[in-house]
Design an enzyme around this catalytic site. Structure first.
Site, short mmCIF file in Angstrom:
data_model
loop_
_atom_site.label_atom_id
_atom_site.label_comp_id
_atom_site.label_asym_id
_atom_site.label_seq_id
_atom_site.Cartn_x
_atom_site.Cartn_y
_atom_site.Cartn_z
N LEU A 23 0.81 -1.21 0.00
CA LEU A 23 0.00 0.00 0.00
C LEU A 23 0.85 1.26 0.00
O LEU A 23 0.55 2.23 -0.70
CB LEU A 23 -0.92 -0.01 1.22
CG LEU A 23 -1.82 1.21 1.42
CD1 LEU A 23 -2.70 1.44 0.20
CD2 LEU A 23 -2.68 1.04 2.67
N ASP A 42 11.21 3.92 4.62
CA ASP A 42 10.91 2.51 4.89
C ASP A 42 12.02 1.93 5.76
O ASP A 42 13.19 2.35 5.67
CB ASP A 42 10.79 1.72 3.60
CG ASP A 42 10.05 0.41 3.79
OD1 ASP A 42 8.83 0.39 3.53
OD2 ASP A 42 10.67 -0.58 4.20
N ASP A 63 12.87 3.68 10.86
CA ASP A 63 12.14 2.84 11.80
C ASP A 63 11.21 3.78 12.56
O ASP A 63 11.67 4.59 13.38
CB ASP A 63 13.10 2.14 12.75
CG ASP A 63 12.40 1.18 13.72
OD1 ASP A 63 11.17 1.33 13.91
OD2 ASP A 63 13.08 0.32 14.31
N VAL A 64 9.91 3.72 12.29
CA VAL A 64 8.98 4.70 12.87
C VAL A 64 8.85 4.58 14.38
O VAL A 64 8.27 5.45 15.03
CB VAL A 64 7.58 4.59 12.21
CG1 VAL A 64 7.65 4.89 10.72
CG2 VAL A 64 6.95 3.22 12.47
N SER A 142 -7.84 1.46 9.24
CA SER A 142 -8.31 0.24 8.60
C SER A 142 -9.74 -0.02 9.03
O SER A 142 -10.15 0.36 10.13
CB SER A 142 -7.43 -0.95 9.00
OG SER A 142 -8.01 -2.18 8.58
N TYR A 156 -3.63 -5.33 16.21
CA TYR A 156 -3.71 -4.55 14.98
C TYR A 156 -5.00 -3.72 14.96
O TYR A 156 -4.98 -2.52 14.67
CB TYR A 156 -3.67 -5.48 13.77
CG TYR A 156 -3.87 -4.77 12.44
CD1 TYR A 156 -2.81 -4.13 11.81
CD2 TYR A 156 -5.12 -4.74 11.83
CE1 TYR A 156 -2.99 -3.47 10.60
CE2 TYR A 156 -5.31 -4.09 10.62
CZ TYR A 156 -4.25 -3.46 10.02
OH TYR A 156 -4.43 -2.80 8.82
N LYS A 160 -5.45 0.46 14.97
CA LYS A 160 -6.13 1.20 13.91
C LYS A 160 -7.33 1.97 14.45
O LYS A 160 -7.68 3.04 13.93
CB LYS A 160 -6.56 0.24 12.80
CG LYS A 160 -5.38 -0.39 12.04
CD LYS A 160 -4.48 0.68 11.42
CE LYS A 160 -3.35 0.09 10.60
NZ LYS A 160 -2.51 1.13 9.96
N SER A 191 -1.38 -7.17 -1.25
CA SER A 191 -0.02 -6.78 -0.88
C SER A 191 0.72 -7.97 -0.29
O SER A 191 0.10 -8.98 0.07
CB SER A 191 -0.05 -5.66 0.16
OG SER A 191 -0.59 -6.14 1.38
#
Length: 284
Positions: A23, A42, A63-64, A142, A156, A160, A191
């Site tokens: 994505l 990334d 690395d976020v 999401s 997850y 979100k 993906s």
């Protein structure tokens, strides 16, 4: 009323996290096709470099989970391009571990990437855009954050769902300064992450929404939300009432903030507006 034309992003700069594949790569490509110059961040530098080479963008390793690294990455994008107009917080981890088997370490890591990473992105990009008097921040949520599903892990889904409150909070803070903050919530995207999820459950990977369709939807979203046109009044995401109103607000130069736009990947969903996103009302 005719649909509004897509607003050009020529001369604008976008920074996309998790842009090395899936994505994120589709979003970066869509923004590039709309005329924006793109910084692709990334955790895997080789992936970012490959996509950047295709679209003529700037590859950055990030690395976020690391706020200092995030700040440095954003500063490099600003130094290279002169400014960042659009911040897309897309980086995410998508595990499918049963809620009974999730370790505390896995829970913390998913929230650190998916939610805290986006918090860093908003908090780092926000002041830069506030000082310039304009900007767009887009957080990738999401549909899993709005409905229970065994397809994704509960951590997850929680991350979100948390993004929606995060989006609303930053929208309220930044709206007076010409900066909008909105969340996009697509259904499953075709993906590598989706393939890995289904393989882990012993299922044959399904198609999901084609990344190319998300490219078009991102372009439509930027037009619908007012692009980067200045001089418009701000309208909270909960004040919109379907496609005709969206088109009218766009033509009047209105800009939308605090909104949540879901794309279920279906063409016949009742309430679908003129640009392809049904609106779930969230007050800003």
């Amino acid at each position: 009323m005719a649909k509004p034309a897509l607003l050009p992003l020529s001369g604008r700069v976008a920074c996309v996290t998790g842009a090395g594949q899936g994505l994120g790569a589709a979003i970066a490509g869509g923004l590039s096709e709309a005329g924006a110059r793109v910084a692709l961040a990334d955790i895997e530098p080789a992936n970012a470099e490959a996509v950047a080479a295709e679209i003529g963008g700037l590859a950055l390793q990030l690395d976020v989970r690391d706020e200092a690294a995030f700040s440095g990455c954003f500063d490099r994008a600003v130094a290279h391009f002169g400014a960042v107009d659009i911040m897309v917080n897309n980086a995410a981890r998508t595990p499918t571990t049963s809620l009974w088997d999730i370790t505390s370490g896995e829970w913390d890591d998913v929230l650190a990437i998916n939610l805290r990473g986006s918090f860093f992105g908003c908090r780092i990009a926000g002041p830069h855009m506030r000082e310039r008097g304009e900007g767009r921040i887009v957080n990738l949520s999401s549909m899993a954050g709005q409905q229970a599903s065994s397809a994704t892990g509960v951590h997850y889904a929680a991350s979100k769902a948390g993004l929606l409150a995060l989006t609303r909070s930053f929208a309220q803070e930044l709206a007076p300064h010409g900066v909008t903050v909105n969340a996009l919530a697509p259904a499953a995207i075709g993906s590598p992450a989706l393939d890995a999820m289904e393989s882990a459950r012993g299922q044959t990977p399904q198609a999901g929404i084609p990344p190319e369709e998300m490219q078009r939807n991102i372009q439509k979203y930027m037009a619908w939300a007012g692009g980067l046109r200045s001089g418009g009044r701000y309208v909270a995401g909960d004040k919109l009432a379907g496609g005709p109103m969206a088109a009218h607000l766009l033509e009047c130069g209105a800009q939308v903030t605090g909104g949540y736009f879901a794309d279920p990947g279906k063409k016949d969903v009742p309430g679908m507006d003129d640009v392809g996103f049904p609106i779930a009302e969230i007050a800003a």
